[in-house]
Design a protein around this motif. Structure first.
Motif, PDB file in Angstrom:
ATOM      1  N   UNK A 431       0.846  -1.201   0.000  1.00  0.00           N
ATOM      2  CA  UNK A 431       0.000   0.000   0.000  1.00  0.00           C
ATOM      3  C   UNK A 431       0.880   1.250   0.000  1.00  0.00           C
ATOM      4  N   UNK A 432       0.756   2.146  -0.995  1.00  0.00           N
ATOM      5  CA  UNK A 432       1.504   3.410  -0.967  1.00  0.00           C
ATOM      6  C   UNK A 432       1.133   4.211   0.283  1.00  0.00           C
ATOM      7  N   UNK A 433       2.088   4.957   0.810  1.00  0.00           N
ATOM      8  CA  UNK A 433       1.859   5.670   2.065  1.00  0.00           C
ATOM      9  C   UNK A 433       0.697   6.647   1.978  1.00  0.00           C
ATOM     10  N   UNK A 434       0.505   7.281   0.804  1.00  0.00           N
ATOM     11  CA  UNK A 434      -0.572   8.256   0.722  1.00  0.00           C
ATOM     12  C   UNK A 434      -1.957   7.606   0.662  1.00  0.00           C
ATOM     13  N   UNK A 435      -2.000   6.284   0.570  1.00  0.00           N
ATOM     14  CA  UNK A 435      -3.279   5.574   0.629  1.00  0.00           C
ATOM     15  C   UNK A 435      -3.597   5.056   2.028  1.00  0.00           C
ATOM     16  N   UNK A 483      18.854  -7.934   1.537  1.00  0.00           N
ATOM     17  CA  UNK A 483      19.350  -8.821   0.487  1.00  0.00           C
ATOM     18  C   UNK A 483      18.257  -9.710  -0.083  1.00  0.00           C
ATOM     19  N   UNK A 484      17.026  -9.622   0.432  1.00  0.00           N
ATOM     20  CA  UNK A 484      15.902 -10.410  -0.059  1.00  0.00           C
ATOM     21  C   UNK A 484      14.715  -9.477  -0.284  1.00  0.00           C
ATOM     22  N   UNK A 485      14.785  -8.703  -1.340  1.00  0.00           N
ATOM     23  CA  UNK A 485      13.719  -7.733  -1.585  1.00  0.00           C
ATOM     24  C   UNK A 485      12.938  -8.044  -2.843  1.00  0.00           C
ATOM     25  N   UNK A 486      13.166  -9.204  -3.439  1.00  0.00           N
ATOM     26  CA  UNK A 486      12.489  -9.494  -4.693  1.00  0.00           C
ATOM     27  C   UNK A 486      11.061  -9.960  -4.452  1.00  0.00           C
ATOM     28  N   UNK A 487      10.135  -9.211  -5.003  1.00  0.00           N
ATOM     29  CA  UNK A 487       8.730  -9.593  -5.001  1.00  0.00           C
ATOM     30  C   UNK A 487       8.166  -9.212  -6.346  1.00  0.00           C
ATOM     31  N   UNK A 488       7.445 -10.106  -6.989  1.00  0.00           N
ATOM     32  CA  UNK A 488       6.849  -9.750  -8.270  1.00  0.00           C
ATOM     33  C   UNK A 488       5.748  -8.724  -8.056  1.00  0.00           C
ATOM     34  N   UNK A 489       5.831  -7.558  -8.696  1.00  0.00           N
ATOM     35  CA  UNK A 489       4.809  -6.535  -8.497  1.00  0.00           C
ATOM     36  C   UNK A 489       3.463  -6.979  -9.043  1.00  0.00           C
ATOM     37  N   UNK A 490       2.428  -6.564  -8.381  1.00  0.00           N
ATOM     38  CA  UNK A 490       1.070  -6.913  -8.788  1.00  0.00           C
ATOM     39  C   UNK A 490       0.324  -5.618  -9.106  1.00  0.00           C
ATOM     40  N   UNK A 491       0.039  -5.308 -10.369  1.00  0.00           N
ATOM     41  CA  UNK A 491      -0.601  -4.046 -10.726  1.00  0.00           C
ATOM     42  C   UNK A 491      -1.924  -3.840 -10.021  1.00  0.00           C
ATOM     43  N   UNK A 492      -2.650  -4.907  -9.754  1.00  0.00           N
ATOM     44  CA  UNK A 492      -3.951  -4.764  -9.114  1.00  0.00           C
ATOM     45  C   UNK A 492      -3.820  -4.223  -7.694  1.00  0.00           C
ATOM     46  N   UNK A 493      -2.696  -4.579  -7.040  1.00  0.00           N
ATOM     47  CA  UNK A 493      -2.513  -4.174  -5.644  1.00  0.00           C
ATOM     48  C   UNK A 493      -1.861  -2.810  -5.522  1.00  0.00           C
ATOM     49  N   UNK A 494      -1.288  -2.281  -6.652  1.00  0.00           N
ATOM     50  CA  UNK A 494      -0.534  -1.037  -6.563  1.00  0.00           C
ATOM     51  C   UNK A 494      -0.986  -0.076  -7.636  1.00  0.00           C
ATOM     52  N   UNK A 495      -1.233   1.170  -7.279  1.00  0.00           N
ATOM     53  CA  UNK A 495      -1.495   2.184  -8.283  1.00  0.00           C
ATOM     54  C   UNK A 495      -0.248   2.404  -9.116  1.00  0.00           C
ATOM     55  N   UNK A 496      -0.431   2.892 -10.337  1.00  0.00           N
ATOM     56  CA  UNK A 496       0.684   3.133 -11.247  1.00  0.00           C
ATOM     57  C   UNK A 496       1.657   4.131 -10.625  1.00  0.00           C
TER      58      UNK A 496
END
Length: 504
Positions: A431-435, A483-496
């Motif tokens: 969740x972006x901070x402004x949300x 050193x473990x920050x890889x997560x596949x981004x999910x467009x539905x969960x994140x605004x552009x």
């Protein structure tokens, strides 16, 4: 006799770290025997190198700083030496120290820079522990012969302990011994002392010793092929209850107390056939960790009998598969709801373990879900799908066999709560901070993130800082997290435009 000297790590603070602070204790006055404690603008001077020149305020009425002493580390790491480099004398624990003289100080030593001046500050010396827990090595001598499996005559591998004789073996070795004993004998005997074995289980403490021994002497390590073969034989995941195979003839009638006592060690299928199966005299039993009831350990069925998240035995799915059989008054059994696939579970409230039990963060998550117009079940189901599609980094998943967990995996109630807590962390990270709710959107991230210990003892700190984030300092956890920050981004969960925040 071959001895191994093993270094066991004991977590101790401040053993090989050098640092200290000079905290202003009071405003010193030579006119007063017990000077009052007052608040000051500059409460302390913190230092870290092995030799430090102290430059600080001398009086409470002045902000000008003066060089007045040198503090040097002593070899014992429990004390330091202070040297007066000012033109005036200083007081250390009421003892005067003249220019260029020195004296040993310890934690609690009171230091006054210029005792002849009115309103001069009085400092208290304190050794500072490391922000990380340092390790001190404790050496223990162990005879190799006492750490060997008496079946293969090598150092234990995935060690198990049998009872009541308490001898130890490799899991693979004893599993194969157990299988062959069941085929040929009425009872299972200890390979070492020939006593009748009644219980067997994995010994996690001795497993750590096994690892330390192999680390101390690498020549004792087995080949990868041999380890793989042992692991293929290993069948002991949780504590097993092994029957003696004896059919005792009773000279008196069974009393209600006898029935109640037997029900603690036998399962419903020992008395009656259910689902086409009935236990015999050599059937091995598993004890359910939830209800403490017994069920037969079976390899001829596909119904799981162990929780993959914790490796503990759970009987809910097994008895549900036996035509919905319920134990009744004599035999304890669990309901199907206690052990079923992740995808079939429902949840209505945030688990207590979520966000490291920080109730303020739990409330923020609850409000985020509410302002989205969704339910907790919707969010959990969505993130279980992401987990199933391997869109989430599983490094911090608090379950055993994390890479094998899928939506179809059977887990117990405790492991499901841990899994939901893990998924809610990633939900919040996405969740972006402004949300976020307006009253928490501007909070700064805590340096120690989810690993912060202060959040558990300070309500104000838990509320004022965001702890649903990765540690940026604090030792190995911060390095491991970054050193473990890889997560596949999910467009539905994140605004552009906010993909980077999703990666934590």
């Amino acid at each position: 006799m071959s001895l191994c000297q093993i270094a066991f790590a004991a977590k101790l603070k401040g053993t090989d770290f050098w640092g200290f602070e000079l905290r202003i204790r009071s405003i010193y006055s030579w006119k007063s025997v017990n000077p009052p404690l007052q608040r000051c603008r500059h409460p302390m001077v913190k230092c870290g190198p092995s030799l430090v020149v102290i430059c600080s305020e001398i009086t409470s009425s002045s902000t000008e700083k003066h060089k007045w002493c040198k503090i040097t580390r002593n070899s014992d790491l429990c004390s330091a030496t202070i040297k007066n480099i000012s033109s005036n004398s200083i007081l250390v624990d009421e003892a005067p120290v003249q220019n260029e003289d020195d004296i040993v100080i310890k934690t609690g030593s009171d230091i006054v820079p210029d005792p002849d001046r009115e309103g001069v500050l009085s400092y208290r010396f304190k050794l500072m522990p490391s922000p990380e827990s340092q390790k001190q090595q404790i050496k223990v001598c162990i005879d190799f012969e006492h750490a060997k499996c008496s079946i293969c005559l090598n150092i234990w591998h995935d060690v198990v302990t049998v009872a009541p004789c308490l001898h130890n073996f490799c899991n693979g070795c004893f599993s194969e011994w157990l299988r062959r004993s069941q085929e040929k004998h009425a009872s299972v005997l200890c390979p070492h002392c020939r006593a009748i074995v009644q219980f067997v289980g994995r010994n996690h403490f001795l497993r750590n010793i096994e690892k330390d021994i192999l680390q101390a002497d690498t020549s004792l390590k087995r080949s990868e092929e041999e380890v793989a073969l042992l692991d293929s034989y290993a069948s002991i995941q949780s504590n097993l209850v092994i029957g003696t195979g004896k059919n005792h003839q009773r000279k008196r009638a069974r009393t209600p107390m006898d029935v109640e006592s037997d029900s603690l060690w036998f399962c419903p299928q020992c008395d009656t056939a259910f689902g086409g199966f009935r236990c015999n005299q050599s059937t091995i039993h598993l004890q359910c960790h939830a209800c403490n009831g017994m069920m037969p350990s079976r390899t001829d069925i596909t119904v799981p009998q162990h929780c993959l998240g914790c490796d503990r035995a759970c009987c809910g799915a097994y008895w549900h598969a036996q035509r919905g059989m319920i134990g009744g008054d004599l035999h304890a059994t669990c309901s199907h709801e206690t052990f079923k696939p992740i995808s079939q579970r429902t949840i209505s409230q945030i688990p207590y373990l979520a966000h490291e039990s920080n109730r303020h963060e739990q409330d923020v998550t609850k409000r985020c879900i509410s302002q989205m117009g969704r339910t907790l079940q919707d969010i959990v189901s969505e993130w279980i799908a992401k987990l199933n599609n391997r869109e989430i980094d599983r490094t911090r998943m608090p379950l055993n066999h994390a890479e094998m967990i899928t939506a179809a995996t059977h887990v117990c109630n405790e492991c499901y709560d841990k899994l939901v807590s893990f998924l809610l962390y990633w939900f919040r990270i996405s969740i972006p901070k402004h949300h976020l709710p307006p009253d928490v959107s501007n909070r700064e991230d805590c340096w120690y993130g989810y690993a912060c210990r202060t959040q558990h003892r300070s309500e104000e700190h838990a509320r004022k800082r965001n702890h649903v984030c990765r540690p940026t300092r604090g030792g190995p956890q911060a390095t491991h997290a970054l050193s473990h920050t890889h997560v596949k981004p999910c467009p539905r969960a994140m605004p552009e435009g906010h993909e980077g925040h999703y990666n934590g």
